[in-house]
Structure formats: structure tokens, C-alpha cells
Design an enzyme around this catalytic site. Sequence first.
Site, PDB file in Angstrom:
ATOM      1  N   ALA A  56       1.034  -1.504  -0.217  1.00  0.00           N
ATOM      2  CA  ALA A  56      -0.059   0.194  -0.498  1.00  0.00           C
ATOM      3  C   ALA A  56       0.720   1.498   0.014  1.00  0.00           C
ATOM      4  O   ALA A  56       0.558   2.801  -0.595  1.00  0.00           O
ATOM      5  CB  ALA A  56      -0.766  -0.134   1.041  1.00  0.00           C
ATOM      6  N   ARG A  96      -5.730  -0.027  -9.140  1.00  0.00           N
ATOM      7  CA  ARG A  96      -5.578  -0.701  -7.970  1.00  0.00           C
ATOM      8  C   ARG A  96      -6.569  -0.120  -6.855  1.00  0.00           C
ATOM      9  O   ARG A  96      -6.705   1.053  -6.249  1.00  0.00           O
ATOM     10  CB  ARG A  96      -4.489  -1.368  -7.028  1.00  0.00           C
ATOM     11  CG  ARG A  96      -3.330  -1.786  -7.823  1.00  0.00           C
ATOM     12  CD  ARG A  96      -2.045  -3.126  -7.200  1.00  0.00           C
ATOM     13  NE  ARG A  96      -2.837  -4.000  -6.922  1.00  0.00           N
ATOM     14  CZ  ARG A  96      -2.123  -4.530  -5.847  1.00  0.00           C
ATOM     15  NH1 ARG A  96      -0.782  -4.866  -5.568  1.00  0.00           N
ATOM     16  NH2 ARG A  96      -2.982  -5.690  -5.310  1.00  0.00           N
ATOM     17  N   ASP A 245      -3.897  -2.261   4.494  1.00  0.00           N
ATOM     18  CA  ASP A 245      -3.904  -1.508   2.791  1.00  0.00           C
ATOM     19  C   ASP A 245      -5.000  -0.521   3.130  1.00  0.00           C
ATOM     20  O   ASP A 245      -4.576   0.590   1.922  1.00  0.00           O
ATOM     21  CB  ASP A 245      -4.455  -2.734   2.119  1.00  0.00           C
ATOM     22  CG  ASP A 245      -3.492  -3.451   1.277  1.00  0.00           C
ATOM     23  OD1 ASP A 245      -3.160  -4.592   1.863  1.00  0.00           O
ATOM     24  OD2 ASP A 245      -3.005  -3.221   0.130  1.00  0.00           O
TER      25      ASP A 245
HETATM   26  O1  MRU Z   1      -1.139  -6.849  -3.713  1.00  0.00           O
HETATM   27  P1  MRU Z   1      -0.381  -6.628  -2.466  1.00  0.00           P
HETATM   28  O2  MRU Z   1       1.467  -7.150  -2.509  1.00  0.00           O
HETATM   29  O3  MRU Z   1       0.331  -4.854  -2.749  1.00  0.00           O
HETATM   30  O4  MRU Z   1      -0.742  -6.486  -1.289  1.00  0.00           O
HETATM   31  C1  MRU Z   1      -0.126  -6.261  -0.354  1.00  0.00           C
HETATM   32  C2  MRU Z   1      -0.379  -6.653   1.093  1.00  0.00           C
HETATM   33  O5  MRU Z   1      -1.373  -6.586   1.205  1.00  0.00           O
HETATM   34  C3  MRU Z   1       0.249  -5.469   2.435  1.00  0.00           C
HETATM   35  O6  MRU Z   1       0.369  -6.206   3.762  1.00  0.00           O
HETATM   36  C4  MRU Z   1      -0.513  -4.054   2.316  1.00  0.00           C
HETATM   37  O7  MRU Z   1      -0.076  -3.063   1.740  1.00  0.00           O
HETATM   38  C5  MRU Z   1       0.632  -3.750   3.675  1.00  0.00           C
HETATM   39  S1  MRU Z   1       2.475  -2.829   3.084  1.00  0.00           S
HETATM   40  C6  MRU Z   1       3.310  -2.244   4.073  1.00  0.00           C
END
Ligand code: MRU
Length: 350
Positions: A56, A96, A245
Site C-alpha cells: 500500500a 488498484r 491496505d
Molecule cells: O497485493 P499487494 O502485494 O500490494 O498486497 C500488499 C499487502 O496486502 C500488504 O500487507 C499491505 O499493503 C501492507 S504493506 C506495508
Amino acid sequence: MNDADLVGVRPFELSADGRTLKLLDQRRLPTEEVWIELVELEAVARAIEDLAVRGAPAIGCVAALGVAVVSQQLGDDPVTFRAAVAAACERLARTRPTAVNLFVALDQIRHVLDRAAPGEPVSVLREQIRSTAEAHVEHDLQACLAMGRHGAVLLPDEGGVLTHCNAGALATAGHGTALGVIRRAHAIGKRIHVYADETRPVLQGARLTAWELARDGVPVRVIADNMAGALMAQGRIKAAIVGADRIARNGDVANKIGTYTVAVLCRHHGIPLYVAAPWTTIDLDIATGSDIPIEERSADEVRNHGGRVMTPADIEVCNPAFDVTPAELVSAIITEKGVHAPSELATLGR
Ligand code: MRU
């Protein structure tokens, strides 16, 4: 321990002239460390959609830097410049849907245009967009370091700590959220070792968390996603910590699919579940987790694995990229402001 020693890899970088965005291509880790150079808007958008960069906070940072890069290519007519920057923000906002940090970062860029005088020269706007994007990145790094300091005391003095997905340096401007807390706990002498859920279907845990913790000397073992319950039952996991997120006003947490399962297992076994996230991940405009948009990704991420087809061709699959963990299953939320009960977020202001 120096903060600089705890930053870990920094997964993106703006070139000195501000015209190129360099990204460590996370699709190719852990076997290859390849940096890609992005110049065009569409390349930045696709890098986010295709997970060359993910996590995120990192998505927000890269989107802001991406607009800064694009703004370098635009001419000096203010009307055309403003329209093109707005269009770039719109395109990146469609990449996204779940991580709110993306929208926070793009709003900061839009705000540059909104608050500028109508006749402000494009050269000034360009510079302000760049400095706003760079400030967003620096703020994220500092927030992660603060989370590490606030959260490290919560982790056990020794034993296994479970994490899910990758909430590390790779997912942020450096250091990480959940992994930032783990890095700090390790640095202050806690004898912890990390169990990294492999995190199907994209394997952010097996590929990325394992890579960055091993690189930085934090003990880590990868487990398949279906193993955590058994390890908890054996007393081998003392705490779990994940990123987020988007966090709703009531403390419900959207994070990588499988986090909810971890949370239920933690509750059953009496293990604390901590969530570490910068304030930019908290969406006070959203009342509960059921209002958080959950991205559905390509079925092929589930059907295929390691270049092989794992299911009957064209079989139907579900592939929600995130789930929602109800606030009641979260022991505490760690932000740069401190350690909070999930229920108190709304009282802490913006
Ligand atoms: O699909 P992604 O890899 O972007 O998902 C990431 C996550 O779910 C992480 O746990 C979240 O973004 C926290 S990152 C500090």
C-alpha cells in the site's frame, strides 16, 4: 542502533534529473534483482497493476513520483499542463482499488494544482509536484521508522512471530510497517524469528518477505499458508503482525487475503495480532470494513503457479486480493502516532 542501518532496501528511486523512475521489479524477486526504468505514464500504471511495485505505501509513493516524472515531459502551456496532470492522476487512480494510500498520494498532487494561483508558471508547478512527491516518500519512511519504535516493545522477547504477505521495506519507502517493527525488535536484542506465510497466490511472503529479511540478517522461515494453525497449537508462534491496505473508521482492517484466517487462528489460540500501518492507510471516511473496495485479480494468478498450470483449464476460481479482519480480532494498531486500540481511531483525528 542507527536508523539508517534499519532502512533495508529502498524499492524505488527518482533519478537526479527527475525524468526517470527506477523500480526494483518485485515480480522477479527473489531470483533476480532487476531494476526497471519508467518514463511514460502507461508504464508506471502497468508497473502498479502488474505488481512490479506493490504494497500500500509503496503504491502511493510510486504514483506520486510517477506524476512528477510525467510532468517533466509536458510543455509550458498551463492549461494543457493542468489537464495532463489531472488525467495522469485519474489513470493512476484506476490501477488498484483497495490501498487507500494511492488515493491519498494522488490527492496531495492534485492539491498542488488546486492551491496554485491560476497564472502560476508551469516550471513552478513542476517543481512543486516533484517536491510534494518526494515529501510523501520521506514522510512514509519516517512513519515506518516511528512505527518500528512504537511497536517493537509489543513483540515477545523471544520466539516465533508470524507475518503474512510482505509489509516490509519492499512495500514502503523503506524499513516497512510490520517488518519495520520486527526489524526494530530484532535490533534491540529480542531473540525472535519470523514465520513468513508464503501468501498464495502471488507469494509475497515466500518471495519478498523471506528475501528482504534474509538479506538483512533477521531469522526467517517460510511456511505454507495452511501451516500457521498447527504451529500456533504447538506454541511456536507468540505473536502475529501484519500490514494493512485500508483501515476503516471502526478499526476493521483490509489486508492481503488470508489475514482474516490468521486473525481467527490467533484469537482461537490466544495470540495477539498487531497491525502496523501509516496514518495514510486509515480511511476515516469509511465507516466499516464492508465498505472497503476489494480488488478481484486475474484468475490466472490462481490457476498458474511457477509457470505451470495447476488447475483444469478454464476452471472457475475466486481471486480476491484482500480480505477484511474485523476490529474485534485486532489487538492493537501501530501507527507513527503510537499504539492504538482499533476502536479509538475515530477519536484521534486526521
Ligand atoms: O497485493 P499487494 O502485494 O500490494 O498486497 C500488499 C499487502 O496486502 C500488504 O500487507 C499491505 O499493503 C501492507 S504493506 C506495508
